[in-house]
Design a protein around this motif. Structure first.
Motif, mmCIF file in Angstrom:
data_model
loop_
_atom_site.group_PDB
_atom_site.id
_atom_site.type_symbol
_atom_site.label_atom_id
_atom_site.label_comp_id
_atom_site.label_asym_id
_atom_site.label_seq_id
_atom_site.Cartn_x
_atom_site.Cartn_y
_atom_site.Cartn_z
ATOM 1 N N LYS A 338 0.825 -1.204 0.000
ATOM 2 C CA LYS A 338 0.000 0.000 0.000
ATOM 3 C C LYS A 338 0.854 1.248 0.000
ATOM 4 C CE LYS A 338 -3.859 2.005 2.577
ATOM 5 N NZ LYS A 338 -4.716 1.865 3.783
ATOM 6 N N HIS A 339 0.426 2.235 -0.777
ATOM 7 C CA HIS A 339 1.142 3.500 -0.812
ATOM 8 C C HIS A 339 0.889 4.274 0.480
ATOM 9 C CE1 HIS A 339 0.957 3.381 -5.517
ATOM 10 N NE2 HIS A 339 1.509 2.311 -4.980
ATOM 11 N N HIS A 434 -3.706 -19.056 6.240
ATOM 12 C CA HIS A 434 -2.281 -19.077 6.569
ATOM 13 C C HIS A 434 -1.602 -17.725 6.360
ATOM 14 C CE1 HIS A 434 -2.771 -23.428 6.709
ATOM 15 N NE2 HIS A 434 -3.372 -23.355 5.521
ATOM 16 N N HIS A 435 -2.112 -16.917 5.435
ATOM 17 C CA HIS A 435 -1.543 -15.586 5.204
ATOM 18 C C HIS A 435 -2.565 -14.779 4.412
ATOM 19 C CE1 HIS A 435 -0.688 -17.401 1.283
ATOM 20 N NE2 HIS A 435 0.000 -18.338 1.922
ATOM 21 N N THR A 436 -2.454 -13.449 4.460
ATOM 22 C CA THR A 436 -3.374 -12.567 3.739
ATOM 23 C C THR A 436 -2.560 -11.494 3.027
ATOM 24 O OG1 THR A 436 -5.083 -12.944 5.407
ATOM 25 C CG2 THR A 436 -5.412 -11.096 3.910
ATOM 26 N N ASN A 437 -2.065 -11.846 1.838
ATOM 27 C CA ASN A 437 -1.344 -10.922 0.965
ATOM 28 C C ASN A 437 -2.079 -10.907 -0.376
ATOM 29 O OD1 ASN A 437 0.793 -10.668 2.962
ATOM 30 N ND2 ASN A 437 1.451 -12.699 2.307
ATOM 31 N N PRO A 438 -3.231 -10.271 -0.429
ATOM 32 C CA PRO A 438 -4.155 -10.487 -1.550
ATOM 33 C C PRO A 438 -3.729 -9.843 -2.866
ATOM 34 C CG PRO A 438 -5.028 -8.861 -0.041
ATOM 35 C CD PRO A 438 -3.782 -9.376 0.596
ATOM 36 N N TYR A 439 -4.118 -10.515 -3.930
ATOM 37 C CA TYR A 439 -4.068 -9.977 -5.278
ATOM 38 C C TYR A 439 -5.232 -10.598 -6.049
ATOM 39 C CZ TYR A 439 -2.024 -14.415 -6.891
ATOM 40 O OH TYR A 439 -1.806 -15.730 -7.203
ATOM 41 N N VAL A 440 -5.562 -10.034 -7.217
ATOM 42 C CA VAL A 440 -6.714 -10.480 -8.005
ATOM 43 C C VAL A 440 -6.220 -11.070 -9.322
ATOM 44 C CG1 VAL A 440 -8.817 -9.786 -9.202
ATOM 45 C CG2 VAL A 440 -8.287 -8.813 -6.966
ATOM 46 N N VAL A 454 -0.794 -6.957 -2.341
ATOM 47 C CA VAL A 454 -0.875 -6.040 -1.204
ATOM 48 C C VAL A 454 -0.573 -6.849 0.054
ATOM 49 C CG1 VAL A 454 -2.299 -4.437 0.110
ATOM 50 C CG2 VAL A 454 -2.574 -4.602 -2.368
ATOM 51 N N LYS A 455 0.447 -6.485 0.777
ATOM 52 C CA LYS A 455 0.889 -7.276 1.915
ATOM 53 C C LYS A 455 0.033 -7.036 3.160
ATOM 54 C CE LYS A 455 5.785 -7.841 0.733
ATOM 55 N NZ LYS A 455 7.168 -7.616 1.205
ATOM 56 N N LYS A 456 -0.328 -8.136 3.789
ATOM 57 C CA LYS A 456 -0.954 -8.127 5.113
ATOM 58 C C LYS A 456 -2.085 -7.104 5.203
ATOM 59 C CE LYS A 456 3.249 -9.737 7.396
ATOM 60 N NZ LYS A 456 4.257 -9.475 8.443
ATOM 61 N N ASN A 457 -3.093 -7.275 4.380
ATOM 62 C CA ASN A 457 -4.199 -6.318 4.341
ATOM 63 C C ASN A 457 -5.492 -7.068 4.037
ATOM 64 O OD1 ASN A 457 -5.955 -4.125 3.883
ATOM 65 N ND2 ASN A 457 -4.245 -2.847 3.210
ATOM 66 N N ARG A 458 -6.469 -6.962 4.936
ATOM 67 C CA ARG A 458 -7.773 -7.602 4.732
ATOM 68 C C ARG A 458 -8.688 -6.749 3.873
ATOM 69 N NH1 ARG A 458 -10.618 -9.427 10.015
ATOM 70 N NH2 ARG A 458 -12.031 -10.173 8.390
ATOM 71 N N ASP A 459 -8.366 -5.456 3.731
ATOM 72 C CA ASP A 459 -9.175 -4.543 2.918
ATOM 73 C C ASP A 459 -8.278 -3.878 1.876
ATOM 74 O OD1 ASP A 459 -11.643 -4.853 4.498
ATOM 75 O OD2 ASP A 459 -10.516 -3.833 6.064
ATOM 76 N N PRO A 460 -7.748 -4.655 0.948
ATOM 77 C CA PRO A 460 -6.796 -4.100 -0.022
ATOM 78 C C PRO A 460 -7.489 -3.209 -1.055
ATOM 79 C CG PRO A 460 -7.326 -6.352 -0.598
ATOM 80 C CD PRO A 460 -8.010 -6.083 0.711
ATOM 81 N N ARG A 461 -6.697 -2.276 -1.586
ATOM 82 C CA ARG A 461 -7.187 -1.412 -2.666
ATOM 83 C C ARG A 461 -6.162 -1.453 -3.792
ATOM 84 N NH1 ARG A 461 -11.229 2.244 -2.748
ATOM 85 N NH2 ARG A 461 -11.290 3.577 -4.570
#
Length: 539
Positions: A338-339, A434-440, A454-461
Motif C-alpha cells: 500500500k502506498h 495461513h496468510h493474507t497478501n491479496p491480489y486479483v 498487497v501485503k498483510k491487508n484484509r481490505d486491499p485497494r
C-alpha cells in the motif's frame, strides 16, 4: 321431608334440563322450518335510497368511483411481506420512540416507560383502491384508500413512584385516505427528493384500551371522547392542505448541473518528510473535488525527491462552488504494498474569485481535524495555482465530463466489437487461513491478468485497469475474478491460497455500458470485491 324435597327437586331440575337439551338438539337437526325462503338478489339500481346508503361504505372505491384503480397486487404483496414488515416496523418504532420517551418522562416524574410487547398482529392493511393524478409539474400524486382492521398487541408498562401500570392496546381499526405526493422528480435515484403526506378526510380510529386488565373504553362517554380527540388532533396536523414533509435528498444537489470549470496547476512541494527508512520518498498527488463521484486524478511520481516540481495541469467540472472543495492528498509511492499517505489539505472553492488565478501555499497536514495536535508537526508545503471559470449564459461546453459516461473505444476497434474494460477497485473482509497478501486474478477467454500484491491487508485497494479487445459483444460470456493470497516467504508449506471468487455475467455490461458493483466472494465468509466493468464501442 324438607331434605327429601330438596334432593328430589335438585335431581328433577338436572333431569329436566338434560332432556330439554337433547330434545332441542334433535329438533334443530331433523326439523327444518318450512317458511324460510332464499334471499332475493336484486341489482343495485332497484334498491331504495336507504338500502344504497347502507351498502355504499362496504363497496370498494374502484367499483363506485371510476377515478380509483384496483390494486389487488399491492394487497397480495402486503399479505406475503406482512410478517417481515411487522418486525421491521416495530423495530423502527422502538428506535424512534426510545429517545423521545427518555426526553419526555422527566417532565412528568415518571421513572420509565417500556414496551412489554409490540406486534402489529397477523392481519395486514388492505387498499380499497388508488387514485393517481397527472399534473404539469414535476410531481407524482397518489391517493390510496387504506383500511386496517388488525389484531395488534401493544403493551406498555409505566413505572412511577414505585408502582407499575400496564396499558394494552388491542383491536385497532384505522380507515384513512391519505394523499402522497412525490416531488420534485429528479434524475437521481430514487428519482424524487421529498415525500409529502396529508389526509383528505378525518381518519376513523377505533381501538380497545386495557388498564390493569380492564377495558377502559367501556366507561360511558370515554370511548367517543378519545376517538374524537384523536380524529381532531390528527386532522389539525395533517388534514389537507397541511402536510407531513419527509425529506429524501437535497433537491438542489440532486438536480445540480455543471456551472463552471476549475483549472488546477500543481506547481511543486517543499521540504517533505520522508516516509521510507532508507532513501527519500517517491511523492505523487491525488486531486479530487468533494461531492463528486469521479475518480481522483493523479500527478506523476517523482522518485527520491523531497522537493518535487510537477507543473502539471488538471481540470474539474464544478457543480456548486459554494459547497465544493478541492481535496489534495499526498502519497509516497511504493513498488510493493500500500502506498503511504504523507498528508493532505483542502481548498474551498468559495475562496476563489471567478476568472482570477490565485496561487496557494498549503501546509501538508495529517488530517483536516483542527483539534488534532499532530497537525502542529511540520510535514512540508504544497504549492498549487487555481483558476475558476464559470460558464456564461448557463451553457456548459460539450466536452464536459459526465460521471456516468462511458468513453468511446479507441481507433482500430473491430467494427461490431468493442473494448471490455475491467477496473479492480478494492476488496473487503478477505482473510486467508495461513496468510493474507491479496491480489486479483482475471480469467477471460483463456487470457489471464493479475493485479499487484498487497501485503498483510484484509481490505486491499488496487484501482487497476485491464482491457480486452473483442471482435463481438460478450453477451454470452462470463469473466472469472478470483482473490488469492501469495506467501511472502520462500519455501512455505502454503505458498498460495484462494480467498474467494466470483463469475460475472457480461450480458448486463453490454446492455448497460457500465456497471460498478460490489460482489460477494464465493468460498469466503464475508469477503467482497468492488469491480467496475465498461463496454466501450466506437459508436
Amino acid at each position: 321431608m324438607g331434605l327429601l324435597s330438596s334432593v328430589m327437586g335438585f335431581f328433577g331440575f338436572g333431569l329436566g334440563t338434560s332432556i330439554g337439551l337433547v330434545a332441542g338438539y334433535y329438533m334443530f337437526i331433523y326439523f327444518q322450518p318450512s317458511d324460510v325462503k332464499d334471499p332475493i338478489v336484486r341489482p343495485l339500481v332497484e334498491q331504495d335510497s336507504s338500502s344504497l346508503s347502507r351498502l355504499m361504505p362496504e363497496i370498494p372505491l374502484w367499483v363506485k368511483n371510476p377515478d380509483y384503480d384496483r390494486i389487488d397486487w399491492l394487497n397480495k404483496f402486503l399479505e406475503t411481506m406482512w410478517p417481515y414488515l411487522d418486525k421491521a416496523i416495530c423495530k423502527t418504532v422502538k428506535n424512534i420512540a426510545k429517545p423521545i420517551i427518555a426526553e419526555q418522562i422527566p417532565k412528568y416524574k415518571i421513572d420509565a416507560v417500556e414496551f412489554d410487547t409490540l406486534t402489529l398482529g397477523s392481519l395486514p392493511p388492505t387498499f380499497q383502491g388508488m387514485k393517481v393524478y397527472t399534473t404539469d409539474d414535476k410531481e407524482l400524486i397518489m391517493e390510496p384508500c387504506m383500511k386496517w382492521a388488525g389484531n395488534p398487541n401493544i403493551t406498555v408498562s409505566v413505572k412511577a413512584f414505585g408502582l407499575k401500570a400496564t396499558v394494552q392496546v388491542i383491536d385497532l381499526q384505522v380507515f384513512v385516505v391519505p394523499r402522497i405526493t412525490l416531488k420534485p422528480l429528479v434524475p437521481t435515484f430514487p428519482c424524487f427528493a421529498k415525500i409529502f403526506v396529508s389526509l383528505m378526510e378525518k381518519p376513523h380510529v377505533d381501538f380497545g384500551l386495557k388498564l390493569f386488565g380492564a377495558d377502559t373504553m367501556a366507561i360511558p362517554g370515554l370511548y367517543r371522547f378519545v376517538q374524537e380527540t384523536i380524529r381532531d388532533q390528527v386532522a389539525n396536523m395533517y388534514l389537507w392542505p397541511k402536510t407531513l414533509e419527509v425529506p429524501i435528498m437535497d433537491p438542489v444537489k440532486a438536480m445540480k448541473k455543471p456551472v463552471g470549470i476549475l483549472h488546477v496547476k500543481v506547481l511543486k512541494a517543499l521540504k517533505l518528510k520522508k516516509k521510507d527508512l532508507f532513501g527519500a520518498s517517491d511523492p505523487y498527488l491525488k486531486l479530487k473535488l468533494t461531492e463528486d463521484k469521479l475518480p481522483s486524478k493523479k500527478t506523476t511520481v517523482k522518485p527520491s525527491n523531497l522537493n518535487p516540481v510537477w507543473n502539471e495541469e488538471f481540470t474539474f467540472v464544478v457543480k456548486d462552488p459554494e459547497s465544493q472543495a478541492l481535496e489534495l492528498v499526498l502519497y509516497d509511492w511504493e513498488k510493493v504494498g500500500k502506498h503511504d499517505k504523507m498528508g493532505m489539505n483542502v481548498v474551498p472553492l468559495k475562496e476563489l474569485t471567478p476568472d482570477e488565478s490565485k496561487e496557494f501555499t498549503l501546509e501538508v497536514l495529517k488530517n483536516m481535524d483542527p483539534n488534532d495536535t499532530q497537525n502542529e508537526k511540520s510535514r512540508g508545503q504544497l504549492v498549487v495555482e487555481l483558476l475558476y471559470k464559470p460558464f456564461k449564459d448557463d451553457e456548459a461546453p460539450k466536452d464536459v465530463e459526465d460521471e456516468n459516461a462511458v468513453q468511446k473505444a479507441p481507433d482500430g476497434t473491430p467494427e461490431g466489437g468493442g473494448l471490455l474494460v475491467v477496473m479492480i477497485h478494492q476488496a473487503e473482509d478477505v482473510e486467508g487461513k495461513h496468510h493474507t497478501n491479496p491480489y486479483v486474478r482475471l480469467l477471460f477467454r483463456g487470457e489471464e491478468k493479475r493485479t499487484k500484491h498487497v501485503k498483510k491487508n484484509r481490505d486491499p485497494r488496487w484501482d487497476e485497469e485491464f482491457q480486452f479487445m473483442l471482435e463481438e459483444p460478450p453477451v454470452n460470456d462470463r469473466i472469472h475474478v478470483e482473490v488469492l493470497s501469495a506467501s511472502s516467504r520462500i519455501g512455505l508449506l502454503h505458498p498460495k491460497e484462494s480467498l474467494g471468487y466470483v463469475d460475472i455475467n457480461l450480458s448486463d455490461v453490454v446492455s448497460n455500458k457500465r456497471i460498478n458493483s460490489k460482489y460477494h466472494l464465493i468460498d469466503s465468509k464475508n469477503g467482497r470485491v468492488q469491480i467496475e466493468l465498461q463496454w466501450r464501442t466506437s459508436s
